[in-house]
Enzyme design. Sequence first.
Site, PDB file in Angstrom:
ATOM      1  N   ALA A 152      38.238  51.816 -44.334  1.00 48.76           N
ATOM      2  CA  ALA A 152      38.832  50.592 -43.474  1.00 48.76           C
ATOM      3  C   ALA A 152      38.526  49.340 -44.398  1.00 48.76           C
ATOM      4  O   ALA A 152      37.624  49.171 -45.025  1.00 48.76           O
ATOM      5  CB  ALA A 152      38.079  50.754 -42.015  1.00 48.76           C
ATOM      6  N   CYS A 153      39.031  48.316 -43.938  1.00 52.04           N
ATOM      7  CA  CYS A 153      38.883  46.935 -44.466  1.00 52.04           C
ATOM      8  C   CYS A 153      37.497  46.578 -44.081  1.00 52.04           C
ATOM      9  O   CYS A 153      37.102  46.813 -42.895  1.00 52.04           O
ATOM     10  CB  CYS A 153      39.771  45.902 -43.524  1.00 52.04           C
ATOM     11  SG  CYS A 153      41.593  46.142 -44.625  1.00 52.04           S
ATOM     12  N   PRO A 154      37.007  45.833 -44.747  1.00 55.33           N
ATOM     13  CA  PRO A 154      37.317  45.240 -45.965  1.00 55.33           C
ATOM     14  C   PRO A 154      36.999  46.049 -47.182  1.00 55.33           C
ATOM     15  O   PRO A 154      36.763  45.505 -48.392  1.00 55.33           O
ATOM     16  CB  PRO A 154      36.622  43.941 -46.240  1.00 55.33           C
ATOM     17  CG  PRO A 154      35.289  44.232 -45.690  1.00 55.33           C
ATOM     18  CD  PRO A 154      35.720  45.259 -44.612  1.00 55.33           C
ATOM     19  N   CYS A 160      45.955  47.599 -43.669  1.00 56.16           N
ATOM     20  CA  CYS A 160      45.530  46.087 -43.659  1.00 56.16           C
ATOM     21  C   CYS A 160      45.054  45.901 -45.323  1.00 56.16           C
ATOM     22  O   CYS A 160      45.305  44.729 -45.684  1.00 56.16           O
ATOM     23  CB  CYS A 160      44.706  45.838 -42.721  1.00 56.16           C
ATOM     24  SG  CYS A 160      42.781  45.494 -43.301  1.00 56.16           S
TER      25      CYS A 160
END
Lengths: 104, 182
Positions: free
Chosen positions: A41-43, A70
């Site tokens: 997942a981000c970041p 994202c």
Amino acid sequence: MSEHLYPKNNVTSNNIYTTKSLIKERKKKMKEFVLDCMGEACPIPLVKAQKKIEEIETGDVLVVQIDHSCAMKNVPEWARNSGHNVEIDEVDDGEWEIVIEKSV
Amino acid sequence: MKQFFEKLGKNEYYVAVFKNPFSYVTGAILLSILQIALFAYSGNPWGVSGTFANWGAWIFEAVGGNVDKWYYFSSPGAQATLEAGFLSHTGTMSNLGIIFGALMATLLASQFKIKKIKSLRQVVAAVLGGLLMGYGARLAYGCNIGAFYSGISSLSLSGWVFALSLLIGAFLGSKLLTKFFM
């Protein structure tokens, strides 16, 4: 005769050496690196890509594999802003490959 | 049928509305309009995490527990909310709306995917992070929506205090992230 064609002071072989190293250089330049960021997942994909791009040479290609939408926004945005060539491939539903050519 | 969907997938309006992510500005404008609408409708600013505490209380009551004596639920307002129930709670409806809306958006963009879990470390971090966020949000009486976003948009000083603390926390969190996940 052979001595005449291939003089010992090595001008020709020097040239050969130079051509070889040029080819080597070019092959090195075309190197492709793949960064597997599936399930991250981000970041994390962005930070990993930023770190990896430091390690590779100008002209090399970095492929970032992601499945987090994202990262599909922030990774290309960062790469374009730092002056690299970027292409996004949607390889499957919800899976992308961001192809970054290091240009600076 | 297949042809229809292939054609639809290339339609520029479909791509602009459903496929490509909105710009930050578009998102911000939509959020602002919708939170004003929610405020006007329900009389309360938008919040997310407080609702989860109520869900927990309702689940606890459903299995025979009682939260009447808990300090957090002891106020008449909190009691009235619990009394009125799941279905008449605005926060519950807006949270369900977020969950189903997100599902619908990803399905419409044809980007739905069940992601694999990468490592045990990821699971531990997600569970720990969730617990800390939930606990912290209840201690602070709000999360980054209720205390930060709604706080600042109601011109409340507490929203800015929350923002400053959020920045410090995010800075420390990003240090931990690069230390343990890179």
